[in-house]
Design an enzyme around this catalytic site. Structure first.
Site, PDB file in Angstrom:
ATOM      1  N   GLU A 109       1.528  38.810   0.341  1.00 26.22           N
ATOM      2  CA  GLU A 109       1.654  38.267  -0.871  1.00 26.22           C
ATOM      3  C   GLU A 109       1.095  39.264  -1.894  1.00 26.22           C
ATOM      4  OE1 GLU A 109       3.699  35.857  -2.109  1.00 26.22           O
ATOM      5  OE2 GLU A 109       4.643  34.809  -0.230  1.00 26.22           O
TER       6      GLU A 109
ATOM      7  N   ASP B 190      11.902  39.359  -4.583  1.00 29.84           N
ATOM      8  CA  ASP B 190      10.517  39.835  -4.818  1.00 29.84           C
ATOM      9  C   ASP B 190      10.399  40.912  -3.551  1.00 29.84           C
ATOM     10  OD1 ASP B 190      10.900  37.693  -2.841  1.00 29.84           O
ATOM     11  OD2 ASP B 190       8.814  37.708  -2.324  1.00 29.84           O
TER      12      ASP B 190
END
Length: 252
Positions: free
Chosen positions: A114, A162
Site C-alpha cells: 500500500e 489504484d
C-alpha cells in the site's frame, strides 16, 4: 547405517510435528515427507490507500473497519517511511476478487504494498525511492520475476483504479520493474490481435471496457475505455518482450 536410519526417522518425525493434525486429510493415511517448503508469492501488487494519511491507513489495515477487514504486507508513507503489517509467508487480504493471467486467488500468490496516497496526488520521490528499495529486497529474496509488479487496478479492473493514472510506472521500469514498452517499438504486423496480447500480459477480458481502461491507466496515464492511437504498437512490443523471456526455472 544405524545413524542414517535415526536421521531419516528424525526427519519424518519433524515433518509430522510441523504439520498440525487439523491440516491432514482424514481420508488418507498420513505418511509425511520432508520435501516441502512454504508457498511462495509470485506477484507484487501495488495499491494506493485513498486516505488522508499513513496513520489513518494503518488504523484501517490493523482493525476490523466498517468496510470489512483488509490488510497488506507493507505500507509506505508519503515521507518514505516503511511499515510491515503481515509476514511475507502469510496471506494478506489486499487483492479481493481479482484475476491475473488465469490466477484468481491473488491474495495467495502475491505480496501487497500500500502507498500512502489519496488517489488524486502525485507520488513523492521519497515514497518511490522507498518502494524501489523494497522491491530490490523482495524480488531478490523471494525470487519474484521483476516484471511481475502490477497494480490493483490491473488485477481488478471492474472494481479498482489504484494506483492511479499518476503512478510513475516508467520510473519503476527504468529501475527494472514491471513490464513497459521499449523506446523504439516495431511496426504492428498484419493480423495482430490486441486482445490476444492483452490476455497474454495477464488482463481479465470478461469486461473489455474495464480491461482497456486498466491498460490505459497503467501504460498511457489515462482512463479511456476505447482504443487509442499507439495502443497496438505498445501491446505488440509488450507481447514480444514476454514471448522472448526464458521459461522460469523449475525449482524444488
Amino acid at each position: 547405517m544405524r545413524a542414517i536410519v535415526l536421521i531419516l526417522l528424525a526427519c519424518v518425525l519433524a515433518a509430522c510435528a510441523t504439520t498440525p493434525p487439523e491440516e491432514r486429510n482424514p481420508l488418507a493415511a498420513w505418511r509425511p515427507s520432508p520435501n516441502h517448503d512454504p508457498r511462495r508469492p509470485v506477484v507484487i501488487v501495488l495499491h494506493h490507500t485513498e486516505m488522508e494519511s499513513a496513520e489513518a491507513a494503518l488504523l484501517t489495515l490493523q482493525t476490523r473497519n466498517a468496510g470489512g477487514r483488509v490488510s497488506a504486507h507493507y505500507l509506505i508513507g508519503d515521507d518514505g517511511a516503511l511499515y510491515q503489517l503481515v509476514a511475507e509467508s502469510e496471506r494478506a487480504w489486499h487483492a479481493g476478487a481479482s484475476r491475473w493471467g488465469g490466477v484468481s486467488d491473488l491474495n495467495s500468490a502475491s505480496i501487497g504494498i500500500e502507498l500512502d496516497n489519496d488517489g488524486s496526488e502525485a507520488f513523492s520521490d521519497a515514497q518511490i525511492a522507498s518502494l524501489l528499495r523494497l522491491l530490490d529486497d523482495i524480488t531478490a529474496r523471494l525470487d519474484i520475476p521483476r516484471h511481475l509488479v502490477i497494480g490493483h487496478g490491473d488485477i481488478a479492473p471492474t472494481r479498482k483504479r489504484d494506483p492511479s493514472a499518476l503512478f510513475p510506472w516508467k520510473r519503476l521500469a527504468d529501475a527494472g520493474y514491471g513490464l513497459w514498452p521499449r523506446a523504439q517499438v516495431a511496426p504492428v504486423p498484419p493480423g495482430f490481435d490486441p486482445w490476444a496480447a492483452m490476455r497474454l500480459i495477464g488482463y481479465d477480458l470478461r469486461d473489455p471496457d474495464a480491461a482497456v481502461r486498466a491498460f490505459h491507466r497503467h501504460y498511457r496515464g489515462s482512463e479511456d475505455a476505447q482504443w487509442l492511437p499507439g495502443d497496438a504498437e505498445i501491446l505488440f512490443d509488450l507481447q514480444q518482450q514476454l514471448m522472448a523471456m526464458p521459461e522460469p526455472a523449475i525449482v524444488p
